[in-house]
Design a protein around this motif. Structure first.
Motif: not given
Length: 317
Positions: A24-53
């Motif tokens: 949708q476009g660049p994330l604001d700082p709060r959204q960017q932090q939320a995305w990073q928290r989700w991405l690094h919260a669990d290895g399962e998240h990182r695997r899903a993110w790599d695959h969806i890309q």
């Protein structure tokens, strides 16, 4: 090991949602932090993110007309729904099979959805208002003869607009015909819960050919495809979620935590020794951490947080 087997359908959906937000476009700082928290919260998240890309990159080879309708920035609801469906279908192997078996795809491409922990309000063309509770999805189909709202998952409160056409709510178990009042409908595993908040409603179970069942104002019941449970009065918590509240009136702690768990990610458990403790009070749903903290002052329990997403409430006695 198949990469798709290393993350769950729920995490796959979260990865798709984040990809859509980033497109949708660049994330604001709060959204960017939320995305990073989700991405690094669990290895399962990182695997899903790599695959969806990787799946998203494969769309570069689609025919131009299809690519333009889906991979391009999804500003319209139609494009967002199409992209969600294609991305999830691209999560190959066990994940896609599980999504299909658990009927995840219809809610994901629904006309209207609300994410986990959030509520949403809609105004329909006929003047009706719909509140969607956490993790809820509906399709809306109006024609010359009737108004149909299909509850795909979750819970809604419907306030009917003034219109001569019948107003119906469809669930997996049957149909609810609303009058010009207000009704709360929740899709449960294997059953539908209906609360007549204002005015009476009629119920038709999909597997029965009896006359429709009437539910009077101030009553609630659950029904299955071939069975109606007895009607009973509304309880203190009926419809309170619309105002962001969870109201307990001598509610079992196990049932209370099951409700709280609907509004937060991760696992929220209650040990057997504490499950039957009774709790009363009014609790704002906007901060489930505060709700959990308040339990230790109200009951002889200890809240143990193994991680942010794994919490257990245990008896102190």
């Amino acid at each position: 090991m198949n990469e798709a087997r290393s993350f769950s359908p729920h995490v796959a959906e979260e990865a798709v949602q984040w990809l859509l937000e980033l497109q949708q476009g660049p994330l604001d700082p709060r959204q960017q932090q939320a995305w990073q928290r989700w991405l690094h919260a669990d290895g399962e998240h990182r695997r899903a993110w790599d695959h969806i890309q990787k799946v998203n990159q494969q769309f570069a080879g689609l025919p131009a007309s299809l690519a333009q309708a889906t991979v391009g920035a999804p500003h319209s609801p139609g494009r967002r729904r199409a992209l969600k469906a294609l991305l999830l279908l691209g999560m190959a192997g066990a994940t896609t099979l599980a999504l299909r078996q658990q009927h995840w795809l219809p809610p994901l491409v629904a006309d209207y959805r609300s994410p986990l922990g959030q509520r949403r309000q809609l105004q329909l063309d006929d003047g009706s208002r719909i509140h969607l509770n956490t993790t809820s999805a509906v399709d809306v189909r109006f024609d010359a003869g009737r108004r149909l709202i299909h509850l795909l998952e979750g819970e809604i409160m419907l306030t009917a607009g003034a219109d001569a056409r019948p107003l119906l709510i469809g669930t997996d178990q049957g149909l609810i015909t609303a009058g010009r009042g207000q009704v709360n409908v929740r899709q449960l595993p294997g059953s539908t819960q209906v609360q007549a908040l204002q005015g009476a409603v009629t119920l038709e179970a999909a597997g029965l050919h009896d006359e429709p069942r009437r539910l009077a104002e101030g009553q609630q019941l659950e029904f299955e495809r071939q069975r109606f449970n007895p009607a009973r009065p509304l309880d203190a918590n009926s419809g309170a979620w619309v105002d962001g509240m969870l109201i307990a009136a001598r509610m079992r702690l196990g049932d209370f935590l099951a409700e709280v768990g609907r509004y937060r990610r991760g696992q929220l458990d209650c040990d057997a020794r504490a499950a039957n403790l009774l709790l009363s009070g009014s609790f704002p749903l906007g901060d489930t951490e505060k709700i959990l903290d308040s339990l230790e002052a109200a009951l002889p329990v200890k809240v143990r947080r193994f991680t942010r997403y794994w919490v257990t409430v245990q008896s102190r006695v």
